[in-house]
Design a protein around this motif. Structure first.
Motif, PDB file in Angstrom:
ATOM      1  N   GLY A  50      -7.267  -6.703  17.182  1.00  0.00           N
ATOM      2  CA  GLY A  50      -6.862  -8.269  17.053  1.00  0.00           C
ATOM      3  C   GLY A  50      -7.477  -8.431  15.696  1.00  0.00           C
ATOM      4  O   GLY A  50      -7.027  -8.091  14.500  1.00  0.00           O
ATOM      5  N   CYS A  51      -8.658  -9.270  15.735  1.00  0.00           N
ATOM      6  CA  CYS A  51      -9.038  -9.787  14.453  1.00  0.00           C
ATOM      7  C   CYS A  51      -9.837  -8.400  13.442  1.00  0.00           C
ATOM      8  O   CYS A  51      -9.666  -8.761  12.143  1.00  0.00           O
ATOM      9  N   ASN A  55      -6.793  -5.094   7.555  1.00  0.00           N
ATOM     10  CA  ASN A  55      -5.069  -5.014   6.985  1.00  0.00           C
ATOM     11  C   ASN A  55      -5.152  -6.024   5.687  1.00  0.00           C
ATOM     12  O   ASN A  55      -4.657  -5.647   4.500  1.00  0.00           O
ATOM     13  N   ILE A  56      -5.884  -7.168   5.782  1.00  0.00           N
ATOM     14  CA  ILE A  56      -5.919  -7.977   4.599  1.00  0.00           C
ATOM     15  C   ILE A  56      -6.815  -7.385   3.500  1.00  0.00           C
ATOM     16  O   ILE A  56      -6.231  -7.447   2.221  1.00  0.00           O
ATOM     17  N   LEU A  57      -7.703  -6.458   3.727  1.00  0.00           N
ATOM     18  CA  LEU A  57      -8.650  -5.774   2.715  1.00  0.00           C
ATOM     19  C   LEU A  57      -7.658  -4.818   2.273  1.00  0.00           C
ATOM     20  O   LEU A  57      -7.711  -4.271   0.749  1.00  0.00           O
ATOM     21  N   TRP A  58      -7.110  -4.082   2.978  1.00  0.00           N
ATOM     22  CA  TRP A  58      -6.062  -3.021   2.485  1.00  0.00           C
ATOM     23  C   TRP A  58      -4.850  -3.416   1.624  1.00  0.00           C
ATOM     24  O   TRP A  58      -4.669  -3.024   0.449  1.00  0.00           O
ATOM     25  N   LEU A  59      -4.498  -4.560   1.836  1.00  0.00           N
ATOM     26  CA  LEU A  59      -3.565  -5.341   0.885  1.00  0.00           C
ATOM     27  C   LEU A  59      -4.053  -5.472  -0.426  1.00  0.00           C
ATOM     28  O   LEU A  59      -3.356  -5.351  -1.546  1.00  0.00           O
ATOM     29  N   ILE A  60      -5.147  -6.095  -0.474  1.00  0.00           N
ATOM     30  CA  ILE A  60      -5.974  -6.531  -1.687  1.00  0.00           C
ATOM     31  C   ILE A  60      -6.250  -5.557  -2.477  1.00  0.00           C
ATOM     32  O   ILE A  60      -5.968  -5.598  -3.598  1.00  0.00           O
ATOM     33  N   GLY A 113       6.675  -0.162   5.175  1.00  0.00           N
ATOM     34  CA  GLY A 113       6.157  -0.901   6.363  1.00  0.00           C
ATOM     35  C   GLY A 113       4.670  -0.437   6.725  1.00  0.00           C
ATOM     36  O   GLY A 113       3.722  -1.300   6.999  1.00  0.00           O
ATOM     37  N   LEU A 114       4.663   0.816   6.850  1.00  0.00           N
ATOM     38  CA  LEU A 114       3.324   1.316   7.150  1.00  0.00           C
ATOM     39  C   LEU A 114       2.195   1.124   5.954  1.00  0.00           C
ATOM     40  O   LEU A 114       0.980   0.984   6.514  1.00  0.00           O
ATOM     41  N   ALA A 115       2.563   1.331   4.889  1.00  0.00           N
ATOM     42  CA  ALA A 115       1.625   1.051   3.813  1.00  0.00           C
ATOM     43  C   ALA A 115       1.188  -0.247   3.730  1.00  0.00           C
ATOM     44  O   ALA A 115       0.188  -0.607   3.199  1.00  0.00           O
ATOM     45  N   LEU A 116       2.129  -1.443   4.259  1.00  0.00           N
ATOM     46  CA  LEU A 116       1.538  -2.833   4.150  1.00  0.00           C
ATOM     47  C   LEU A 116       0.550  -3.093   5.077  1.00  0.00           C
ATOM     48  O   LEU A 116      -0.446  -3.792   4.634  1.00  0.00           O
ATOM     49  N   THR A 117       0.710  -2.475   6.468  1.00  0.00           N
ATOM     50  CA  THR A 117      -0.171  -2.880   7.452  1.00  0.00           C
ATOM     51  C   THR A 117      -0.515  -1.693   8.307  1.00  0.00           C
ATOM     52  O   THR A 117       0.109  -1.356   9.261  1.00  0.00           O
ATOM     53  N   PRO A 118      -1.602  -0.866   7.764  1.00  0.00           N
ATOM     54  CA  PRO A 118      -1.592   0.378   8.534  1.00  0.00           C
ATOM     55  C   PRO A 118      -2.574   0.448   9.662  1.00  0.00           C
ATOM     56  O   PRO A 118      -2.409   1.321  10.670  1.00  0.00           O
ATOM     57  N   PHE A 119      -3.371  -0.484   9.871  1.00  0.00           N
ATOM     58  CA  PHE A 119      -4.133  -0.723  10.826  1.00  0.00           C
ATOM     59  C   PHE A 119      -3.881  -1.362  12.084  1.00  0.00           C
ATOM     60  O   PHE A 119      -2.773  -2.198  11.873  1.00  0.00           O
ATOM     61  N   GLY A 120      -3.771  -0.702  13.186  1.00  0.00           N
ATOM     62  CA  GLY A 120      -3.195  -1.393  14.136  1.00  0.00           C
ATOM     63  C   GLY A 120      -1.764  -0.584  14.704  1.00  0.00           C
ATOM     64  O   GLY A 120      -1.249  -0.998  15.576  1.00  0.00           O
TER      65      GLY A 120
END
Length: 124
Positions: free
Chosen positions: A64-65, A71-76, A111-118
């Protein structure tokens, strides 16, 4: 067809993408804070090496959180750039009929590179 697609992918660039991800994960493993990001980079390397026949799904026991924050940290810190490079490659491959399956794999990697966590990677 899956094996043939993976062999062609491997020869024409998949090995280089995977090596880049592996090399990017090495400095991430040096710090304790970077270890989760290094693990996600290795996850990307595994899919980038043999993408045909892999399915990416959301984790049933998603944290969840924490997953959202990571994922936010990963994007940045670089995930957005990786995603854009895969999208560019997907568009270039999708121009020709022969390249469409490879373009689809780059869309999957984007898609995986955008949000890999979870996310979980499984065989089809």
């Amino acid at each position: 067809m899956r094996t043939l697609g993976n062999i062609i992918w491997f020869v024409f660039g998949g090995i280089f993408i995977a090596i880049e991800y592996i090399l990017a994960s090495i400095p991430l493993f040096i710090s304790i804070i970077g270890i989760p990001f290094g693990l996600q980079t290795l996850k990307l390397a595994g899919v980038a090496l043999w993408p045909f026949g892999k399915r990416i799904t959301d984790s049933p026991n998603n944290s969840g959180c924490l997953s959202f924050f990571m994922n936010i940290l990963w994007l940045i810190t670089g995930g957005f750039g990786i995603c854009l490079s895969h999208l560019l490659m997907a568009l270039l491959f999708s121009i020709t009929i022969i390249g469409i399956p490879f373009g689809k794999q780059h869309f999957k990697l984007a898609g995986l590179a955008l949000t890999p966590f979870g996310r979980i990677i499984s065989e089809k």
